[in-house]
Design a protein around this motif. Structure first.
Motif, PDB file in Angstrom:
ATOM      1  N   ALA A  32       0.845  -1.194   0.000  1.00  0.00           N
ATOM      2  CA  ALA A  32       0.000   0.000   0.000  1.00  0.00           C
ATOM      3  C   ALA A  32       0.883   1.247   0.000  1.00  0.00           C
ATOM      4  O   ALA A  32       1.847   1.330   0.765  1.00  0.00           O
ATOM      5  CB  ALA A  32      -0.911   0.011   1.216  1.00  0.00           C
ATOM      6  N   LEU A  33       0.546   2.191  -0.840  1.00  0.00           N
ATOM      7  CA  LEU A  33       1.294   3.442  -0.897  1.00  0.00           C
ATOM      8  C   LEU A  33       1.174   4.185   0.431  1.00  0.00           C
ATOM      9  O   LEU A  33       0.093   4.301   1.004  1.00  0.00           O
ATOM     10  CB  LEU A  33       0.772   4.320  -2.023  1.00  0.00           C
ATOM     11  CG  LEU A  33       1.035   3.820  -3.455  1.00  0.00           C
ATOM     12  CD1 LEU A  33       0.263   4.664  -4.457  1.00  0.00           C
ATOM     13  CD2 LEU A  33       2.529   3.864  -3.762  1.00  0.00           C
ATOM     14  N   ALA A  34       2.299   4.705   0.905  1.00  0.00           N
ATOM     15  CA  ALA A  34       2.315   5.425   2.174  1.00  0.00           C
ATOM     16  C   ALA A  34       2.086   6.918   1.993  1.00  0.00           C
ATOM     17  O   ALA A  34       1.929   7.640   2.974  1.00  0.00           O
ATOM     18  CB  ALA A  34       3.645   5.190   2.895  1.00  0.00           C
ATOM     19  N   ASP A  35       2.069   7.377   0.783  1.00  0.00           N
ATOM     20  CA  ASP A  35       1.834   8.790   0.491  1.00  0.00           C
ATOM     21  C   ASP A  35       1.125   8.882  -0.854  1.00  0.00           C
ATOM     22  O   ASP A  35       1.222   7.965  -1.681  1.00  0.00           O
ATOM     23  CB  ASP A  35       3.158   9.553   0.450  1.00  0.00           C
ATOM     24  CG  ASP A  35       2.978  11.056   0.614  1.00  0.00           C
ATOM     25  OD1 ASP A  35       1.810  11.495   0.747  1.00  0.00           O
ATOM     26  OD2 ASP A  35       3.985  11.778   0.603  1.00  0.00           O
ATOM     27  N   GLU A  36       0.412   9.976  -1.061  1.00  0.00           N
ATOM     28  CA  GLU A  36      -0.239  10.137  -2.348  1.00  0.00           C
ATOM     29  C   GLU A  36       0.808  10.343  -3.438  1.00  0.00           C
ATOM     30  O   GLU A  36       1.910  10.824  -3.176  1.00  0.00           O
ATOM     31  CB  GLU A  36      -1.216  11.308  -2.326  1.00  0.00           C
ATOM     32  CG  GLU A  36      -0.583  12.677  -2.240  1.00  0.00           C
ATOM     33  CD  GLU A  36      -1.622  13.784  -2.355  1.00  0.00           C
ATOM     34  OE1 GLU A  36      -2.833  13.499  -2.334  1.00  0.00           O
ATOM     35  OE2 GLU A  36      -1.210  14.951  -2.462  1.00  0.00           O
ATOM     36  N   VAL A  37       0.473   9.950  -4.639  1.00  0.00           N
ATOM     37  CA  VAL A  37       1.355  10.116  -5.793  1.00  0.00           C
ATOM     38  C   VAL A  37       0.716  11.118  -6.735  1.00  0.00           C
ATOM     39  O   VAL A  37      -0.469  10.995  -7.073  1.00  0.00           O
ATOM     40  CB  VAL A  37       1.585   8.775  -6.518  1.00  0.00           C
ATOM     41  CG1 VAL A  37       2.384   8.987  -7.788  1.00  0.00           C
ATOM     42  CG2 VAL A  37       2.300   7.791  -5.607  1.00  0.00           C
ATOM     43  N   LYS A  38       1.504  12.121  -7.136  1.00  0.00           N
ATOM     44  CA  LYS A  38       1.041  13.105  -8.107  1.00  0.00           C
ATOM     45  C   LYS A  38       1.842  12.967  -9.387  1.00  0.00           C
ATOM     46  O   LYS A  38       3.016  12.578  -9.361  1.00  0.00           O
ATOM     47  CB  LYS A  38       1.180  14.521  -7.538  1.00  0.00           C
ATOM     48  CG  LYS A  38       0.270  14.793  -6.351  1.00  0.00           C
ATOM     49  CD  LYS A  38       0.396  16.236  -5.885  1.00  0.00           C
ATOM     50  CE  LYS A  38      -0.560  16.523  -4.735  1.00  0.00           C
ATOM     51  NZ  LYS A  38      -0.449  17.936  -4.276  1.00  0.00           N
ATOM     52  N   ALA A  39       1.217  13.294 -10.492  1.00  0.00           N
ATOM     53  CA  ALA A  39       1.886  13.196 -11.792  1.00  0.00           C
ATOM     54  C   ALA A  39       3.022  14.210 -11.854  1.00  0.00           C
ATOM     55  O   ALA A  39       2.799  15.409 -11.645  1.00  0.00           O
ATOM     56  CB  ALA A  39       0.892  13.445 -12.912  1.00  0.00           C
ATOM     57  N   PRO A  40       4.253  13.761 -12.138  1.00  0.00           N
ATOM     58  CA  PRO A  40       5.386  14.689 -12.212  1.00  0.00           C
ATOM     59  C   PRO A  40       5.410  15.487 -13.506  1.00  0.00           C
ATOM     60  O   PRO A  40       6.165  16.444 -13.628  1.00  0.00           O
ATOM     61  CB  PRO A  40       6.602  13.758 -12.109  1.00  0.00           C
ATOM     62  CG  PRO A  40       6.124  12.452 -12.652  1.00  0.00           C
ATOM     63  CD  PRO A  40       4.673  12.354 -12.289  1.00  0.00           C
ATOM     64  N   PHE A  41       4.591  15.085 -14.473  1.00  0.00           N
ATOM     65  CA  PHE A  41       4.525  15.802 -15.753  1.00  0.00           C
ATOM     66  C   PHE A  41       3.199  15.451 -16.428  1.00  0.00           C
ATOM     67  O   PHE A  41       2.471  14.562 -15.963  1.00  0.00           O
ATOM     68  CB  PHE A  41       5.701  15.435 -16.671  1.00  0.00           C
ATOM     69  CG  PHE A  41       5.943  13.949 -16.790  1.00  0.00           C
ATOM     70  CD1 PHE A  41       5.131  13.157 -17.603  1.00  0.00           C
ATOM     71  CD2 PHE A  41       6.973  13.337 -16.084  1.00  0.00           C
ATOM     72  CE1 PHE A  41       5.344  11.792 -17.710  1.00  0.00           C
ATOM     73  CE2 PHE A  41       7.189  11.966 -16.189  1.00  0.00           C
ATOM     74  CZ  PHE A  41       6.380  11.194 -17.001  1.00  0.00           C
ATOM     75  N   ASP A  42       2.886  16.174 -17.484  1.00  0.00           N
ATOM     76  CA  ASP A  42       1.689  15.849 -18.251  1.00  0.00           C
ATOM     77  C   ASP A  42       1.818  14.455 -18.855  1.00  0.00           C
ATOM     78  O   ASP A  42       2.905  14.029 -19.257  1.00  0.00           O
ATOM     79  CB  ASP A  42       1.483  16.853 -19.393  1.00  0.00           C
ATOM     80  CG  ASP A  42       1.038  18.216 -18.910  1.00  0.00           C
ATOM     81  OD1 ASP A  42       0.536  18.299 -17.782  1.00  0.00           O
ATOM     82  OD2 ASP A  42       1.199  19.197 -19.664  1.00  0.00           O
ATOM     83  N   MET A  43       0.697  13.764 -18.937  1.00  0.00           N
ATOM     84  CA  MET A  43       0.693  12.448 -19.570  1.00  0.00           C
ATOM     85  C   MET A  43      -0.502  12.382 -20.519  1.00  0.00           C
ATOM     86  O   MET A  43      -1.644  12.546 -20.076  1.00  0.00           O
ATOM     87  CB  MET A  43       0.622  11.346 -18.520  1.00  0.00           C
ATOM     88  CG  MET A  43       0.695   9.943 -19.101  1.00  0.00           C
ATOM     89  SD  MET A  43       0.677   8.723 -17.770  1.00  0.00           S
ATOM     90  CE  MET A  43       0.641   7.217 -18.741  1.00  0.00           C
ATOM     91  N   PRO A  44      -0.260  12.192 -21.831  1.00  0.00           N
ATOM     92  CA  PRO A  44       1.051  12.115 -22.482  1.00  0.00           C
ATOM     93  C   PRO A  44       1.845  13.419 -22.324  1.00  0.00           C
ATOM     94  O   PRO A  44       1.273  14.483 -22.145  1.00  0.00           O
ATOM     95  CB  PRO A  44       0.707  11.874 -23.955  1.00  0.00           C
ATOM     96  CG  PRO A  44      -0.716  11.392 -23.958  1.00  0.00           C
ATOM     97  CD  PRO A  44      -1.369  12.056 -22.788  1.00  0.00           C
ATOM     98  N   ALA A  45       3.163  13.287 -22.427  1.00  0.00           N
ATOM     99  CA  ALA A  45       4.031  14.454 -22.270  1.00  0.00           C
ATOM    100  C   ALA A  45       4.053  15.306 -23.531  1.00  0.00           C
ATOM    101  O   ALA A  45       4.547  16.434 -23.502  1.00  0.00           O
ATOM    102  CB  ALA A  45       5.442  14.001 -21.908  1.00  0.00           C
ATOM    103  N   PHE A  46       3.532  14.779 -24.624  1.00  0.00           N
ATOM    104  CA  PHE A  46       3.495  15.519 -25.891  1.00  0.00           C
ATOM    105  C   PHE A  46       2.357  14.953 -26.735  1.00  0.00           C
ATOM    106  O   PHE A  46       1.904  13.815 -26.506  1.00  0.00           O
ATOM    107  CB  PHE A  46       4.830  15.402 -26.644  1.00  0.00           C
ATOM    108  CG  PHE A  46       5.323  13.979 -26.778  1.00  0.00           C
ATOM    109  CD1 PHE A  46       4.893  13.168 -27.820  1.00  0.00           C
ATOM    110  CD2 PHE A  46       6.212  13.443 -25.847  1.00  0.00           C
ATOM    111  CE1 PHE A  46       5.330  11.864 -27.942  1.00  0.00           C
ATOM    112  CE2 PHE A  46       6.657  12.126 -25.966  1.00  0.00           C
ATOM    113  CZ  PHE A  46       6.224  11.337 -27.021  1.00  0.00           C
ATOM    114  N   ASP A  47       1.886  15.720 -27.688  1.00  0.00           N
ATOM    115  CA  ASP A  47       0.886  15.213 -28.628  1.00  0.00           C
ATOM    116  C   ASP A  47       1.495  14.043 -29.397  1.00  0.00           C
ATOM    117  O   ASP A  47       2.600  14.152 -29.938  1.00  0.00           O
ATOM    118  CB  ASP A  47       0.470  16.299 -29.620  1.00  0.00           C
ATOM    119  CG  ASP A  47      -0.320  17.428 -28.963  1.00  0.00           C
ATOM    120  OD1 ASP A  47      -0.613  17.311 -27.759  1.00  0.00           O
ATOM    121  OD2 ASP A  47      -0.617  18.418 -29.654  1.00  0.00           O
ATOM    122  N   ASN A  48       0.795  12.921 -29.447  1.00  0.00           N
ATOM    123  CA  ASN A  48       1.331  11.773 -30.179  1.00  0.00           C
ATOM    124  C   ASN A  48       0.235  11.057 -30.946  1.00  0.00           C
ATOM    125  O   ASN A  48      -0.955  11.223 -30.681  1.00  0.00           O
ATOM    126  CB  ASN A  48       2.082  10.824 -29.244  1.00  0.00           C
ATOM    127  CG  ASN A  48       1.155  10.089 -28.293  1.00  0.00           C
ATOM    128  OD1 ASN A  48       0.618   9.039 -28.616  1.00  0.00           O
ATOM    129  ND2 ASN A  48       0.951  10.655 -27.097  1.00  0.00           N
TER     130      ASN A  48
END
Length: 388
Positions: A32-48
């Motif tokens: 179980a995660l002990a802390d919340e996880v936030k996105a470190p960057f946009d996903m997708p990181a670029f238009d693809n």
């Protein structure tokens, strides 16, 4: 004696001190995660591109092909109106592209691209941040990592995660009549099976038993074994020796080791002689020796405690209501967890409901809950805990 509801409340309301540890993502399955996880960057990181085809600039029937972009290419191509580039799934779409047309709907003549139909703006383009925005919450603390969530965290570039540590577990089985499989047995003896069932159930839900030991029905040996086991574990499970027979020494041996009784005996079938205790931050369950009783008590009471000690946000087996396949009338004087099979969305109460009978549990996939003397007709809904 306590009711099922009272016993579950006592288990689930225990205060616990959770420990955290950094785990490589590859080894974090079931934690179980002990802390919340936030996105470190946009996903997708670029238009693809969502598929193999051609990236188009403007909405036309005909385009000039001016290049190619493969997945992983870092080149930047500036398209002019009426131009197109060959593109592949996952490849970065040029900033000036209006759409991507799949290759099945085009025709190429030299450097000329001919479309069978006009594209729509943004067609087949996965937009930057379309799934997650930088800083957006991905998972809350308490989320239990599964293969899908591990894949998502990997796609976010996370090599390690902060998780709650899992409890260390020791298991003691008791009984003069028990013989280990593979050894010869005499008349009046039986092969010991609860250690296999219980350690297997632990492993099924992501827990490991670090030590198992078999002890004869002897008070001093039982007391000594409990004391030794408590030196190295967070949770101690005992199987057998917890009833009121002349050779049942587990309860007294636990008390002699300073274990506080939180409850003893539950108004249920199977598994009435169940003990739950605590010593400081350690927890003890003394389970009945009958195989079906022991495993049922693990599923209903022990598993939620192990999950609580691991920081899980949801405790216990998943529980659902299913319609009965056939009529059933309980002849038991206590609420019962019945060995059952769920097939094609229907519940069948299996034969062999005795607490010593494990074949029916081995063939089933659920525990069906029925009140004392309860009657069910075909089609009636019954609450079931899924065990597989």
């Amino acid at each position: 004696m306590v009711t099922i509801e009272e016993a579950l409340n006592i288990v689930q309301q225990q205060e616990v001190a959770l420990q955290t540890v950094h785990k490589p993502l590859m080894d974090a399955m079931g934690y179980a995660l002990a802390d919340e996880v936030k996105a470190p960057f946009d996903m997708p990181a670029f238009d693809n591109s969502a598929m193999d085809g051609y990236a188009l600039c403007g909405i036309f029937q005909e385009y000039n092909i001016v290049g190619e972009v493969a997945a992983g290419d870092t080149i930047s191509i500036a398209l002019k109106a009426g131009e197109a580039v060959r593109i592949f799934t996952g490849a970065r779409v040029p900033e000036s592209a209006s759409a991507v047309m799949m290759q099945e709907k085009i025709k190429v003549e030299g450097n000329i691209l001919l479309l069978e139909e006009l594209p729509k703006m943004g067609q087949n383009i996965r937009k930057k941040g379309g799934e997650l925005k930088e800083g957006q919450r991905v998972f809350e603390a308490g989320h239990v990592l599964n293969p899908r969530s591990m894949g998502l965290l990997g796609s976010l570039g996370l090599e390690q995660v902060l998780v709650f540590a899992k409890p260390t577990i020791n298991l003691i089985t008791t009984g003069n009549e028990l013989v280990q499989p593979g050894q010869p047995k005499s008349e009046g003896q039986i092969y010991e099976s609860n250690s296999f069932a219980l350690t297997g159930a632990m492993r099924q839900f992501g827990f490991e038993c670090q030590q198992t030991k078999q002890v004869a029905d002897d008070f001093e040996a039982t007391k000594r074994s409990i004391g030794e086991a408590l030196q190295t574990c967070d949770v101690l499970l005992l199987s057998g020796g917890i009833s009121v027979g002349d050779y049942d020494f587990v309860k007294q041996a636990l008390e002699e080791n300073g274990v506080e009784e939180l409850f003893y005996k539950v108004f249920q079938k199977p598994g009435k002689p169940l003990f739950f205790g605590r010593k400081a931050s350690q927890f003890m369950f003394a389970l009945p020796g009958n195989p079906a009783s022991s495993l049922t008590c693990f599923y209903v009471y022990v598993l939620p405690m192990l999950q609580k000690l691991s920081g899980y946000s949801k405790l216990g087996l998943p529980s659902y209501h299913f319609p009965m396949k056939h009529a059933y009338e309980s002849r038991f004087d206590r609420p019962s967890f019945l060995k059952a099979g769920i097939v094609d969305g229907l519940v069948e109460i299996l034969d062999g409901q005795g607490s010593s009978m494990i074949q029916s549990m081995a063939l089933g996939n659920a525990l069906a809950f029925v009140e004392a003397g309860g009657k069910r007709t075909a089609g009636d809904l019954v609450e079931c805990k899924l065990i597989s």
